[in-house]
Design a protein around this motif. Structure first.
Motif, PDB file in Angstrom:
ATOM      1  N   MET A   1      51.762  21.835  -1.613  1.00  0.00           N
ATOM      2  CA  MET A   1      52.553  21.751  -2.563  1.00  0.00           C
ATOM      3  C   MET A   1      52.007  21.002  -3.742  1.00  0.00           C
ATOM      4  O   MET A   1      51.548  20.010  -3.670  1.00  0.00           O
ATOM      5  CB  MET A   1      54.362  20.669  -2.045  1.00  0.00           C
ATOM      6  N   ALA A   2      51.654  22.124  -5.142  1.00  0.00           N
ATOM      7  CA  ALA A   2      51.249  21.021  -5.831  1.00  0.00           C
ATOM      8  C   ALA A   2      52.512  20.813  -6.270  1.00  0.00           C
ATOM      9  O   ALA A   2      52.876  20.815  -7.325  1.00  0.00           O
ATOM     10  CB  ALA A   2      50.209  21.746  -7.533  1.00  0.00           C
ATOM     11  N   GLN A   3      51.504  19.057  -7.181  1.00  0.00           N
ATOM     12  CA  GLN A   3      52.722  18.869  -7.861  1.00  0.00           C
ATOM     13  C   GLN A   3      51.535  17.855  -9.016  1.00  0.00           C
ATOM     14  O   GLN A   3      52.579  16.818  -9.958  1.00  0.00           O
ATOM     15  CB  GLN A   3      52.994  17.070  -6.473  1.00  0.00           C
ATOM     16  N   GLY A   4      50.190  18.150  -9.491  1.00  0.00           N
ATOM     17  CA  GLY A   4      50.558  18.569 -10.474  1.00  0.00           C
ATOM     18  C   GLY A   4      49.735  16.638 -10.744  1.00  0.00           C
ATOM     19  O   GLY A   4      49.799  15.500  -9.943  1.00  0.00           O
ATOM     20  N   ARG A   5      51.003  16.422 -11.770  1.00  0.00           N
ATOM     21  CA  ARG A   5      49.640  14.842 -12.365  1.00  0.00           C
ATOM     22  C   ARG A   5      51.829  14.041 -12.375  1.00  0.00           C
ATOM     23  O   ARG A   5      51.707  12.735 -12.159  1.00  0.00           O
ATOM     24  CB  ARG A   5      50.893  15.008 -14.268  1.00  0.00           C
ATOM     25  N   LYS A   6      52.514  14.591 -11.048  1.00  0.00           N
ATOM     26  CA  LYS A   6      53.288  13.647 -10.516  1.00  0.00           C
ATOM     27  C   LYS A   6      53.195  12.993  -9.445  1.00  0.00           C
ATOM     28  O   LYS A   6      51.663  12.423  -9.234  1.00  0.00           O
ATOM     29  CB  LYS A   6      54.735  14.435  -9.776  1.00  0.00           C
ATOM     30  N   GLY A   7      53.754  11.622  -9.495  1.00  0.00           N
ATOM     31  CA  GLY A   7      53.590  10.668  -8.600  1.00  0.00           C
ATOM     32  C   GLY A   7      53.057  11.143  -6.397  1.00  0.00           C
ATOM     33  O   GLY A   7      53.669  12.802  -6.275  1.00  0.00           O
ATOM     34  N   LYS A   8      52.931  10.045  -5.850  1.00  0.00           N
ATOM     35  CA  LYS A   8      52.652  10.861  -4.684  1.00  0.00           C
ATOM     36  C   LYS A   8      53.825  11.478  -4.354  1.00  0.00           C
ATOM     37  O   LYS A   8      54.067  12.064  -3.088  1.00  0.00           O
ATOM     38  CB  LYS A   8      51.764  10.406  -3.282  1.00  0.00           C
ATOM     39  N   LEU A   9      55.084  10.741  -4.273  1.00  0.00           N
ATOM     40  CA  LEU A   9      56.644  10.808  -3.925  1.00  0.00           C
ATOM     41  C   LEU A   9      57.040  11.278  -5.122  1.00  0.00           C
ATOM     42  O   LEU A   9      57.492  11.134  -5.962  1.00  0.00           O
ATOM     43  CB  LEU A   9      57.194   9.913  -3.424  1.00  0.00           C
ATOM     44  N   ASN A  10      57.984  12.372  -5.215  1.00  0.00           N
ATOM     45  CA  ASN A  10      58.918  12.587  -6.027  1.00  0.00           C
ATOM     46  C   ASN A  10      60.052  12.247  -6.174  1.00  0.00           C
ATOM     47  O   ASN A  10      61.091  12.346  -5.497  1.00  0.00           O
ATOM     48  CB  ASN A  10      59.438  14.700  -5.813  1.00  0.00           C
ATOM     49  N   TYR A  11      60.571  11.480  -7.221  1.00  0.00           N
ATOM     50  CA  TYR A  11      62.247  11.198  -7.328  1.00  0.00           C
ATOM     51  C   TYR A  11      62.343  11.534  -8.180  1.00  0.00           C
ATOM     52  O   TYR A  11      61.956  12.394  -9.427  1.00  0.00           O
ATOM     53  CB  TYR A  11      61.371   9.390  -7.975  1.00  0.00           C
ATOM     54  N   ARG A  12      63.720  11.903  -8.057  1.00  0.00           N
ATOM     55  CA  ARG A  12      64.330  11.745  -9.137  1.00  0.00           C
ATOM     56  C   ARG A  12      65.237  10.888  -9.656  1.00  0.00           C
ATOM     57  O   ARG A  12      64.775  10.016  -9.223  1.00  0.00           O
ATOM     58  CB  ARG A  12      66.181  12.235  -8.194  1.00  0.00           C
ATOM     59  N   CYS A  13      65.377  11.086 -10.840  1.00  0.00           N
ATOM     60  CA  CYS A  13      65.855  10.171 -11.945  1.00  0.00           C
ATOM     61  C   CYS A  13      67.197  10.049 -11.290  1.00  0.00           C
ATOM     62  O   CYS A  13      68.444  10.390 -11.902  1.00  0.00           O
ATOM     63  CB  CYS A  13      65.754  10.379 -13.468  1.00  0.00           C
ATOM     64  N   PRO A  14      67.932   8.668 -11.705  1.00  0.00           N
ATOM     65  CA  PRO A  14      68.609   8.151 -11.356  1.00  0.00           C
ATOM     66  C   PRO A  14      69.674   7.872 -12.294  1.00  0.00           C
ATOM     67  O   PRO A  14      70.907   8.660 -12.177  1.00  0.00           O
ATOM     68  CB  PRO A  14      68.398   6.621 -10.919  1.00  0.00           C
ATOM     69  N   ARG A  15      69.432   8.207 -13.325  1.00  0.00           N
ATOM     70  CA  ARG A  15      70.080   8.277 -14.267  1.00  0.00           C
ATOM     71  C   ARG A  15      70.487   9.367 -14.661  1.00  0.00           C
ATOM     72  O   ARG A  15      72.018   9.653 -15.140  1.00  0.00           O
ATOM     73  CB  ARG A  15      69.869   7.430 -15.769  1.00  0.00           C
ATOM     74  N   CYS A  16      69.924  10.837 -14.558  1.00  0.00           N
ATOM     75  CA  CYS A  16      70.140  11.722 -15.261  1.00  0.00           C
ATOM     76  C   CYS A  16      71.432  12.108 -13.997  1.00  0.00           C
ATOM     77  O   CYS A  16      72.189  13.248 -13.552  1.00  0.00           O
ATOM     78  CB  CYS A  16      68.876  12.706 -14.794  1.00  0.00           C
ATOM     79  N   LEU A  17      71.250  11.688 -12.477  1.00  0.00           N
ATOM     80  CA  LEU A  17      72.049  11.908 -11.074  1.00  0.00           C
ATOM     81  C   LEU A  17      73.137  11.409 -11.327  1.00  0.00           C
ATOM     82  O   LEU A  17      74.233  12.140 -10.997  1.00  0.00           O
ATOM     83  CB  LEU A  17      70.941  11.504 -10.008  1.00  0.00           C
ATOM     84  N   MET A  18      73.307  10.482 -12.068  1.00  0.00           N
ATOM     85  CA  MET A  18      74.782  10.196 -12.754  1.00  0.00           C
ATOM     86  C   MET A  18      75.177  11.022 -13.228  1.00  0.00           C
ATOM     87  O   MET A  18      76.942  11.148 -13.673  1.00  0.00           O
ATOM     88  CB  MET A  18      74.654   8.861 -12.865  1.00  0.00           C
ATOM     89  N   ARG A  19      74.544  12.162 -14.189  1.00  0.00           N
ATOM     90  CA  ARG A  19      75.499  13.100 -14.911  1.00  0.00           C
ATOM     91  C   ARG A  19      75.076  13.760 -13.670  1.00  0.00           C
ATOM     92  O   ARG A  19      75.194  15.282 -14.653  1.00  0.00           O
ATOM     93  CB  ARG A  19      74.552  13.316 -15.785  1.00  0.00           C
ATOM     94  N   GLU A  20      75.407  14.117 -12.763  1.00  0.00           N
ATOM     95  CA  GLU A  20      74.552  15.329 -11.722  1.00  0.00           C
ATOM     96  C   GLU A  20      73.910  16.765 -12.231  1.00  0.00           C
ATOM     97  O   GLU A  20      73.359  17.897 -12.669  1.00  0.00           O
ATOM     98  CB  GLU A  20      75.852  16.110 -12.048  1.00  0.00           C
ATOM     99  N   ILE A  21      72.104  16.277 -13.116  1.00  0.00           N
ATOM    100  CA  ILE A  21      71.304  16.608 -13.316  1.00  0.00           C
ATOM    101  C   ILE A  21      69.781  16.278 -12.248  1.00  0.00           C
ATOM    102  O   ILE A  21      70.339  14.896 -12.152  1.00  0.00           O
ATOM    103  CB  ILE A  21      71.113  16.243 -14.659  1.00  0.00           C
TER     104      ILE A  21
END
Ligand SMILES: [Zn+2]
Length: 69
Positions: A1-21
């Motif tokens: 799975m290519a992840q490009g410039r993302k970190g070794k682990l993909n984290y969801r944004c907690p602030r967006c999660l709060m808004r169900e994004i």
């Protein structure tokens, strides 16, 4: 799975999660920080994990989607 410039682990944004994004954050290796393009949240790994844990405790089962029967 290519992840490009993302970190070794993909984290969801907690602030967006709060808004169900569901928004994956990008990783800034120089600053060792994760950041979100959508809401401009910035935080290191510990901060992200802390907020994600907080989110899970707060909303609990509401975020669990039943995908298997
Ligand atoms: Zn965000």
């Amino acid at each position: 799975m290519a992840q490009g410039r993302k970190g070794k682990l993909n984290y969801r944004c907690p602030r967006c999660l709060m808004r169900e994004i569901d928004m994956d954050m990008l990783y800034d290796a120089e600053k060792a920080e994760y950041y979100c393009l959508r809401c401009s949240f910035v935080g290191d790994e510990a901060e992200v994990l802390r907020l994600n844990t907080q989110f899970r405790e707060k909303y609990g089962a509401r975020t669990i989607r039943i995908t298997e029967f």
